[in-house]
Scaffold this motif. Structure first.
Motif, short mmCIF file in Angstrom:
data_model
loop_
_atom_site.label_atom_id
_atom_site.label_comp_id
_atom_site.label_asym_id
_atom_site.label_seq_id
_atom_site.Cartn_x
_atom_site.Cartn_y
_atom_site.Cartn_z
N TRP A 456 61.67 20.15 -8.46
CA TRP A 456 62.46 19.17 -9.19
C TRP A 456 61.94 17.75 -8.98
O TRP A 456 62.63 16.79 -9.25
CB TRP A 456 63.94 19.23 -8.78
N GLY A 457 60.74 17.63 -8.49
CA GLY A 457 60.15 16.31 -8.34
C GLY A 457 60.52 15.57 -7.08
O GLY A 457 59.98 14.53 -6.79
N SER A 458 61.51 16.06 -6.30
CA SER A 458 61.91 15.40 -5.07
C SER A 458 62.66 16.40 -4.20
O SER A 458 63.12 17.42 -4.67
CB SER A 458 62.81 14.19 -5.35
N ALA A 459 62.77 16.09 -2.92
CA ALA A 459 63.56 16.93 -2.02
C ALA A 459 65.03 16.71 -2.32
O ALA A 459 65.44 15.63 -2.71
CB ALA A 459 63.25 16.58 -0.57
N PRO A 460 65.87 17.73 -2.16
CA PRO A 460 65.55 19.06 -1.67
C PRO A 460 64.99 19.97 -2.76
O PRO A 460 64.93 19.56 -3.92
CB PRO A 460 66.91 19.57 -1.19
N GLY A 461 64.67 21.19 -2.41
CA GLY A 461 64.11 22.14 -3.36
C GLY A 461 65.16 22.90 -4.14
O GLY A 461 64.88 23.96 -4.67
N PHE A 462 66.37 22.36 -4.16
CA PHE A 462 67.43 23.00 -4.96
C PHE A 462 68.26 21.90 -5.62
O PHE A 462 68.27 20.75 -5.17
CB PHE A 462 68.31 23.90 -4.09
N ARG A 463 68.98 22.30 -6.69
CA ARG A 463 69.93 21.41 -7.32
C ARG A 463 71.34 21.95 -7.11
O ARG A 463 71.54 23.17 -7.04
CB ARG A 463 69.64 21.30 -8.82
N TYR A 464 72.31 21.07 -7.00
CA TYR A 464 73.69 21.52 -6.85
C TYR A 464 74.58 20.56 -7.65
O TYR A 464 74.36 19.35 -7.67
CB TYR A 464 74.09 21.56 -5.37
N TYR A 465 75.56 21.12 -8.32
CA TYR A 465 76.41 20.32 -9.19
C TYR A 465 77.71 21.05 -9.46
O TYR A 465 77.77 22.29 -9.33
CB TYR A 465 75.67 20.00 -10.51
N PRO A 466 78.77 20.33 -9.83
CA PRO A 466 78.87 18.86 -9.80
C PRO A 466 79.05 18.37 -8.36
O PRO A 466 79.46 19.12 -7.48
CB PRO A 466 80.12 18.58 -10.62
N ASN A 467 78.72 17.12 -8.14
CA ASN A 467 78.92 16.50 -6.84
C ASN A 467 79.43 15.08 -7.06
O ASN A 467 78.68 14.24 -7.58
CB ASN A 467 77.61 16.46 -6.04
N PRO A 468 80.68 14.80 -6.77
CA PRO A 468 81.66 15.64 -6.08
C PRO A 468 82.12 16.82 -6.93
O PRO A 468 82.05 16.79 -8.15
CB PRO A 468 82.82 14.68 -5.81
N SER A 469 82.64 17.85 -6.23
CA SER A 469 83.15 19.06 -6.87
C SER A 469 84.66 19.13 -6.70
O SER A 469 85.22 18.53 -5.78
CB SER A 469 82.51 20.31 -6.25
N GLU A 476 71.21 25.98 -7.67
CA GLU A 476 70.11 26.67 -8.32
C GLU A 476 68.78 26.17 -7.79
O GLU A 476 68.63 25.02 -7.37
CB GLU A 476 70.19 26.51 -9.84
N SER A 477 67.79 27.07 -7.81
CA SER A 477 66.46 26.77 -7.31
C SER A 477 65.46 27.68 -8.00
O SER A 477 65.82 28.77 -8.48
CB SER A 477 66.40 26.98 -5.79
N SER A 478 64.20 27.27 -8.08
CA SER A 478 63.17 28.16 -8.62
C SER A 478 62.69 29.13 -7.55
O SER A 478 61.95 30.06 -7.84
CB SER A 478 61.98 27.34 -9.14
#
Length: 535
Positions: A456-469, A476-478
């Motif tokens: 995703w172009g930057s750390a970390p190697g995962f995305r998480y959403y929504p934040n705040p939840s 999700e991650s590749s």
């Protein structure tokens, strides 16, 4: 010999910096007990004076009492007040030597630590959790290096309860401490001249020398080095000259044009792994004194090991906290490149080392490795909790003697000061968590050919959403996800989801409220963490 017996009740209160000291009676303790009788003598900052000391440590699970015999030690010690800033605080630190009746040094094992005669009683006035030093020493030892062994204890001096101390080894050359070759006064040529040596970065004192290189962040300011072994009064001029030249050769290579070169640069002169681990423990703790003073290094003789080693670590009472001199909170900011006001100027070694992508890559890899072991939140919180439980009874006496909870004494800190010991421990744990997260987000990147793939172009190697939840969190991650864990800020796992190969995981977080740490572990074993919030 023990003319004060068990009469430990003191009269009244007397003023101390930032609070008051109160009379305290110690009847018994689960901690080892150190009882000192100076027989009417004052303890100076130097030289050491002979006094009587007994150490009580009943190993059958029974409590230790002041009237018990000294079953760990009972005899003469030479003692003095030690430390610079710490000696100005009401609870004084001490250095002592175990001695025979004729005044000669007596090598003896204390509290299961290997035999020696030089010991230190570190005061905890500036460490309200009683574990800043012992945690740092413990971690450095777990990294594979020598660090001073420690044991928490309580101290009575001339019938007066003095509180909780850390009984620890003094840093010195010894087969069970810094295990390098013994250097005699006539070792002036050949292999014998090359080691062993211990030196330090510290306040200038007799025998110091000044580096030929300034820290680039402090132009025009000197950097001081001091021989520690052999001692200044014992080191031969030829040996001191050799040590100075050895350090100069390393610094010439480090600041030279070919410093990145494996053969021409700094790598042939230092033990890179120890320099990396010293950096990581100093930055994990964001130790104010980690680079500018109380900074030890050593070198063995060439035939055994020709490299300069960083360590052992020392002096962490100003660490693991948001002190006002840093101007940052929540465990943020680098210490190695700090540019603000400071009494002593550190060498700019790490500034230069981190201009080498190879070094930065090795550092990043080591940090990732340690995140899976001793830099793990659960490991650190378990250690912190174990120390807090061990001193739970003693801390109540300590804070009766030194009622400074809730008062900003010692290191000037940012923010409100907790009024309970549990509050101090909780603050300490929160700081460590934030520090680990900040380091994970800001660790210098090295040679791309050595680094793990960045998603995703930057750390970390995962995305998480929504934040705040509010109720549903998506991760999700590749990369294939093995497990997701959510920690509260005390390090307790509050939610855990296992997955064999999913790249997207949905989690119901409706029952959670507040800030939490999200940890994602991939199938390849790599673990990453981020902070998120639920309402």
């Amino acid at each position: 010999m023990w003319r004060y017996g068990v009469v430990l009740i003191l009269a009244g209160w007397f003023s101390i910096a930032g609070g008051f000291a109160q009379s305290v009676t110690l009847d018994s303790t689960n901690l080892p007990l150190v009882v000192i009788d100076t027989e009417g003598k004052e303890i100076p900052d130097e030289p050491k004076v002979n006094v009587q000391m007994k150490i009580i440590h009943n190993r059958d699970g029974t409590y230790n009492h002041p009237s018990d015999p000294g079953n760990e030690y009972d005899g003469i010690v030479g003692i003095e007040i030690r430390g610079a800033y710490s000696s100005s605080l009401p609870q004084k630190p001490y250095g002592f030597e175990t001695r025979q009746s004729n005044g000669e040094n007596l090598n003896i094992s204390l509290l299961d630590m290997p035999e020696e005669n030089d010991w230190i009683l570190l005061a905890n006035y500036n460490d309200k959790v009683f574990m800043r030093n012992i945690l740092a020493f413990h971690l450095f030892e777990k990294m594979g290096h020598y660090a001073p062994r420690t044991h928490l204890c309580e101290v009575i001096l001339n019938g007066e309860y003095k509180g909780i101390y850390v009984l620890t080894e003094k840093i010195k050359r010894d087969k069970n401490r810094i295990n390098i070759a013994k250097l005699d006064a006539d070792d002036l040529a050949g292999d014998s001249l090359t080691g062993g040596y211990i030196f330090k970065v510290d306040y200038p004192e007799n025998g110091y020398w000044v580096s030929a290189y300034e820290n680039p962040d402090y132009p025009g300011k000197p950097v001081y080095y001091i021989p520690a072994y052999p001692k200044v009064r014992e080191i031969h001029t030829g040996q001191r000259d050799y040590l100075i030249q050895t350090v100069a050769t390393f610094e010439d290579a480090l600041w030279g044009a070919d410093f990145r070169d494996q053969d021409m640069g700094y790598r042939k002169y230092i033990d890179v792994e120890s320099f990396i681990d010293y950096f990581l423990i100093s930055e994990l703790s964001r130790n104010t004194d980690g680079y500018k003073k109380s900074r030890y290094l050593y070198k063995d003789k060439d035939s055994k090991d020709p490299l300069i080693h960083a360590g052992p670590v020392w002096d962490f009472d100003w660490a693991f906290k948001d002190e006002t001199g840093m101007g940052v909170t929540n465990g943020e900011g680098w210490r190695y490149s700090y540019t603000g006001p400071t009494d002593m100027k550190p060498p700019g070694w790490y500034i230069r080392l981190l201009e080498d992508p190879w070094f930065a890559g090795r550092l990043n890899d080591r940090f990732t490795e340690l995140q899976g072991s001793i830099f793990d939140l659960i490991y650190l919180n378990d250690y912190i909790d174990s120390v807090a439980a061990y001193v739970d009874e003693a801390q109540q006496r300590h804070y009766e003697r030194w009622p400074i909870l809730g008062i900003n004494v010692g290191t000037p800190e940012i923010g409100t000061q907790p009024t309970t010991y549990k509050g101090e421990v909780d603050k300490f744990k929160r700081w460590v968590i934030h520090r680990l997260l900040w380091l994970g987000d800001n660790m210098p990147e090295g040679d791309p050919s050595m680094m793990a793939e960045k998603l995703w172009g930057s750390a970390p190697g995962f995305r998480y959403y929504p934040n705040p939840s509010t109720d549903r969190l998506t991760v999700e991650s590749s990369r294939q996800i093995r497990e997701i864990r959510i920690f509260d800020l005390q390090g307790k796992v509050v939610m855990q989801v296992r997955s064999s190969d999913a790249r997207m995981v949905h989690m119901d977080v409706a029952i959670l409220q507040g800030p939490f740490v999200l940890e994602v572990q991939y199938l390849n074993g790599v673990t990453e963490r981020e902070l998120f919030i639920t309402y």
